[in-house]
Design a protein around this motif. Sequence first.
Motif, PDB file in Angstrom:
ATOM      1  N   PHE A  10       3.553  -6.330   3.248  1.00  0.00           N
ATOM      2  CA  PHE A  10       3.718  -4.895   3.455  1.00  0.00           C
ATOM      3  C   PHE A  10       2.539  -4.113   2.890  1.00  0.00           C
ATOM      4  CE2 PHE A  10       7.846  -6.863   3.021  1.00  0.00           C
ATOM      5  CZ  PHE A  10       8.510  -6.389   4.140  1.00  0.00           C
ATOM      6  N   THR A  11       2.198  -3.050   3.589  1.00  0.00           N
ATOM      7  CA  THR A  11       1.291  -2.026   3.108  1.00  0.00           C
ATOM      8  C   THR A  11       1.747  -0.721   3.735  1.00  0.00           C
ATOM      9  OG1 THR A  11      -1.016  -1.411   2.720  1.00  0.00           O
ATOM     10  CG2 THR A  11      -0.463  -2.244   4.930  1.00  0.00           C
ATOM     11  N   ILE A  12       1.133   0.369   3.371  1.00  0.00           N
ATOM     12  CA  ILE A  12       1.449   1.657   3.983  1.00  0.00           C
ATOM     13  C   ILE A  12       0.153   2.252   4.512  1.00  0.00           C
ATOM     14  CG2 ILE A  12       2.253   4.012   3.560  1.00  0.00           C
ATOM     15  CD1 ILE A  12       4.230   2.874   1.539  1.00  0.00           C
ATOM     16  N   ILE A  13       0.204   2.691   5.761  1.00  0.00           N
ATOM     17  CA  ILE A  13      -0.928   3.307   6.433  1.00  0.00           C
ATOM     18  C   ILE A  13      -0.596   4.781   6.654  1.00  0.00           C
ATOM     19  CG2 ILE A  13      -2.354   3.267   8.522  1.00  0.00           C
ATOM     20  CD1 ILE A  13      -2.613   0.726   6.799  1.00  0.00           C
ATOM     21  N   CYS A  14      -1.546   5.662   6.376  1.00  0.00           N
ATOM     22  CA  CYS A  14      -1.342   7.096   6.597  1.00  0.00           C
ATOM     23  C   CYS A  14      -1.140   7.350   8.081  1.00  0.00           C
ATOM     24  CB  CYS A  14      -2.552   7.879   6.087  1.00  0.00           C
ATOM     25  SG  CYS A  14      -2.440   9.661   6.369  1.00  0.00           S
ATOM     26  N   ASP A  15      -0.060   8.047   8.408  1.00  0.00           N
ATOM     27  CA  ASP A  15       0.255   8.346   9.803  1.00  0.00           C
ATOM     28  C   ASP A  15      -0.684   9.384  10.405  1.00  0.00           C
ATOM     29  OD1 ASP A  15       2.764   6.901  10.833  1.00  0.00           O
ATOM     30  OD2 ASP A  15       3.338   7.501   8.815  1.00  0.00           O
ATOM     31  N   ASN A  16      -1.524  10.003   9.598  1.00  0.00           N
ATOM     32  CA  ASN A  16      -2.460  10.989  10.120  1.00  0.00           C
ATOM     33  C   ASN A  16      -3.858  10.393  10.297  1.00  0.00           C
ATOM     34  OD1 ASN A  16      -3.167  13.688  10.941  1.00  0.00           O
ATOM     35  ND2 ASN A  16      -4.176  13.928   8.967  1.00  0.00           N
ATOM     36  N   CYS A  17      -4.445   9.869   9.235  1.00  0.00           N
ATOM     37  CA  CYS A  17      -5.847   9.423   9.304  1.00  0.00           C
ATOM     38  C   CYS A  17      -6.028   7.916   9.357  1.00  0.00           C
ATOM     39  CB  CYS A  17      -6.633   9.999   8.136  1.00  0.00           C
ATOM     40  SG  CYS A  17      -6.239   9.250   6.530  1.00  0.00           S
ATOM     41  N   GLY A  18      -4.972   7.153   9.076  1.00  0.00           N
ATOM     42  CA  GLY A  18      -5.067   5.701   9.129  1.00  0.00           C
ATOM     43  C   GLY A  18      -5.535   5.037   7.848  1.00  0.00           C
ATOM     44  N   ALA A  19      -5.652   5.802   6.758  1.00  0.00           N
ATOM     45  CA  ALA A  19      -6.038   5.208   5.468  1.00  0.00           C
ATOM     46  C   ALA A  19      -4.940   4.252   4.999  1.00  0.00           C
ATOM     47  CB  ALA A  19      -6.261   6.302   4.429  1.00  0.00           C
ATOM     48  N   ASP A  20      -5.343   3.241   4.249  1.00  0.00           N
ATOM     49  CA  ASP A  20      -4.430   2.241   3.697  1.00  0.00           C
ATOM     50  C   ASP A  20      -4.212   2.548   2.219  1.00  0.00           C
ATOM     51  OD1 ASP A  20      -3.261  -0.107   2.601  1.00  0.00           O
ATOM     52  OD2 ASP A  20      -4.254  -1.358   4.094  1.00  0.00           O
ATOM     53  N   VAL A  21      -2.972   2.607   1.780  1.00  0.00           N
ATOM     54  CA  VAL A  21      -2.665   2.914   0.382  1.00  0.00           C
ATOM     55  C   VAL A  21      -3.291   1.880  -0.560  1.00  0.00           C
ATOM     56  CG1 VAL A  21      -0.456   1.685   0.168  1.00  0.00           C
ATOM     57  CG2 VAL A  21      -0.837   3.778  -1.146  1.00  0.00           C
ATOM     58  N   ASN A  22      -3.577   0.695  -0.064  1.00  0.00           N
ATOM     59  CA  ASN A  22      -4.141  -0.360  -0.900  1.00  0.00           C
ATOM     60  C   ASN A  22      -5.671  -0.366  -0.934  1.00  0.00           C
ATOM     61  OD1 ASN A  22      -1.738  -1.651  -1.832  1.00  0.00           O
ATOM     62  ND2 ASN A  22      -1.443  -2.439   0.215  1.00  0.00           N
ATOM     63  N   GLU A  23      -6.335   0.575  -0.252  1.00  0.00           N
ATOM     64  CA  GLU A  23      -7.796   0.563  -0.220  1.00  0.00           C
ATOM     65  C   GLU A  23      -8.443   0.543  -1.605  1.00  0.00           C
ATOM     66  OE1 GLU A  23      -8.967   3.726   2.392  1.00  0.00           O
ATOM     67  OE2 GLU A  23      -8.550   2.527   4.173  1.00  0.00           O
ATOM     68  N   PRO A  24      -7.961   1.327  -2.570  1.00  0.00           N
ATOM     69  CA  PRO A  24      -8.627   1.269  -3.880  1.00  0.00           C
ATOM     70  C   PRO A  24      -8.157   0.107  -4.767  1.00  0.00           C
ATOM     71  CG  PRO A  24      -6.935   2.954  -3.913  1.00  0.00           C
ATOM     72  CD  PRO A  24      -6.982   2.406  -2.511  1.00  0.00           C
ATOM     73  N   CYS A  25      -7.237  -0.712  -4.279  1.00  0.00           N
ATOM     74  CA  CYS A  25      -6.647  -1.794  -5.079  1.00  0.00           C
ATOM     75  C   CYS A  25      -7.371  -3.114  -4.855  1.00  0.00           C
ATOM     76  CB  CYS A  25      -5.176  -1.988  -4.705  1.00  0.00           C
ATOM     77  SG  CYS A  25      -4.141  -0.549  -4.970  1.00  0.00           S
ATOM     78  N   ASP A  26      -7.078  -4.058  -5.708  1.00  0.00           N
ATOM     79  CA  ASP A  26      -7.587  -5.417  -5.545  1.00  0.00           C
ATOM     80  C   ASP A  26      -6.765  -6.215  -4.539  1.00  0.00           C
ATOM     81  OD1 ASP A  26      -9.570  -4.972  -7.420  1.00  0.00           O
ATOM     82  OD2 ASP A  26      -8.379  -5.763  -9.082  1.00  0.00           O
ATOM     83  N   TYR A  27      -5.625  -5.677  -4.110  1.00  0.00           N
ATOM     84  CA  TYR A  27      -4.724  -6.390  -3.215  1.00  0.00           C
ATOM     85  C   TYR A  27      -4.669  -5.698  -1.859  1.00  0.00           C
ATOM     86  CZ  TYR A  27      -3.336  -8.411  -7.636  1.00  0.00           C
ATOM     87  OH  TYR A  27      -3.356  -9.038  -8.848  1.00  0.00           O
ATOM     88  N   ALA A  28      -4.520  -6.484  -0.802  1.00  0.00           N
ATOM     89  CA  ALA A  28      -4.481  -5.934   0.556  1.00  0.00           C
ATOM     90  C   ALA A  28      -3.058  -5.671   1.033  1.00  0.00           C
ATOM     91  CB  ALA A  28      -5.175  -6.893   1.526  1.00  0.00           C
ATOM     92  N   PHE A  29      -2.089  -6.301   0.385  1.00  0.00           N
ATOM     93  CA  PHE A  29      -0.700  -6.158   0.804  1.00  0.00           C
ATOM     94  C   PHE A  29       0.208  -6.609  -0.323  1.00  0.00           C
ATOM     95  CE2 PHE A  29      -2.185 -10.322   2.143  1.00  0.00           C
ATOM     96  CZ  PHE A  29      -1.213 -11.153   1.639  1.00  0.00           C
ATOM     97  N   TRP A  30       1.507  -6.382  -0.124  1.00  0.00           N
ATOM     98  CA  TRP A  30       2.521  -6.771  -1.106  1.00  0.00           C
ATOM     99  C   TRP A  30       3.640  -7.499  -0.391  1.00  0.00           C
ATOM    100  CZ3 TRP A  30       0.786  -5.988  -5.853  1.00  0.00           C
ATOM    101  CH2 TRP A  30      -0.200  -5.030  -6.032  1.00  0.00           C
ATOM    102  N   ASN A  31       4.369  -8.326  -1.103  1.00  0.00           N
ATOM    103  CA  ASN A  31       5.473  -9.075  -0.489  1.00  0.00           C
ATOM    104  C   ASN A  31       6.814  -8.367  -0.639  1.00  0.00           C
ATOM    105  OD1 ASN A  31       5.903  -9.490  -3.187  1.00  0.00           O
ATOM    106  ND2 ASN A  31       6.193 -11.693  -3.038  1.00  0.00           N
ATOM    107  N   ASP A  32       6.825  -7.164  -1.204  1.00  0.00           N
ATOM    108  CA  ASP A  32       8.052  -6.420  -1.447  1.00  0.00           C
ATOM    109  C   ASP A  32       7.874  -4.989  -0.931  1.00  0.00           C
ATOM    110  OD1 ASP A  32      10.039  -4.788  -2.636  1.00  0.00           O
ATOM    111  OD2 ASP A  32      10.253  -6.180  -4.308  1.00  0.00           O
ATOM    112  N   ALA A  33       8.644  -4.603   0.078  1.00  0.00           N
ATOM    113  CA  ALA A  33       8.517  -3.279   0.690  1.00  0.00           C
ATOM    114  C   ALA A  33       8.814  -2.155  -0.305  1.00  0.00           C
ATOM    115  CB  ALA A  33       9.426  -3.163   1.909  1.00  0.00           C
ATOM    116  N   SER A  34       9.775  -2.359  -1.180  1.00  0.00           N
ATOM    117  CA  SER A  34      10.107  -1.305  -2.136  1.00  0.00           C
ATOM    118  C   SER A  34       8.981  -1.122  -3.156  1.00  0.00           C
ATOM    119  CB  SER A  34      11.430  -1.584  -2.835  1.00  0.00           C
ATOM    120  OG  SER A  34      11.353  -2.758  -3.605  1.00  0.00           O
ATOM    121  N   TYR A  35       8.277  -2.189  -3.495  1.00  0.00           N
ATOM    122  CA  TYR A  35       7.172  -2.074  -4.448  1.00  0.00           C
ATOM    123  C   TYR A  35       6.015  -1.285  -3.852  1.00  0.00           C
ATOM    124  CZ  TYR A  35       3.718  -3.081  -7.972  1.00  0.00           C
ATOM    125  OH  TYR A  35       2.777  -2.942  -8.947  1.00  0.00           O
ATOM    126  N   VAL A  36       5.729  -1.488  -2.576  1.00  0.00           N
ATOM    127  CA  VAL A  36       4.632  -0.744  -1.956  1.00  0.00           C
ATOM    128  C   VAL A  36       4.974   0.747  -1.875  1.00  0.00           C
ATOM    129  CG1 VAL A  36       5.167  -0.950   0.513  1.00  0.00           C
ATOM    130  CG2 VAL A  36       2.809  -0.923  -0.214  1.00  0.00           C
TER     131      VAL A  36
END
Length: 68
Positions: free
Chosen positions: A8-34
């Motif tokens: 799981f990750t979250i993408i901005c519905d307006n510009c397409g930015a990824d919430v994980n861009e500034p992180c060391d991780y590209a995704f998470w295995n838990d939707a509630s954690y993201v």
Amino acid sequence: MLKEIEAFTIICDNCGADVNEPCDYAFWNDASYVEDIREDAGWIKLDDKHYCTDCFEYNDNDELTLLT
């Protein structure tokens, strides 16, 4: 071995930015954690859509305004 996993990750519905861009991780295995990551990053969720901090602001009356 190659194995498919659900992630799981979250993408901005307006510009397409990824919430994980500034992180060391590209995704998470838990939707509630993201969602926690989203809140910590200052992103908002509005009607099941997500918006990064560059895509919204609050006006002088403290009302949410989406930027397009």
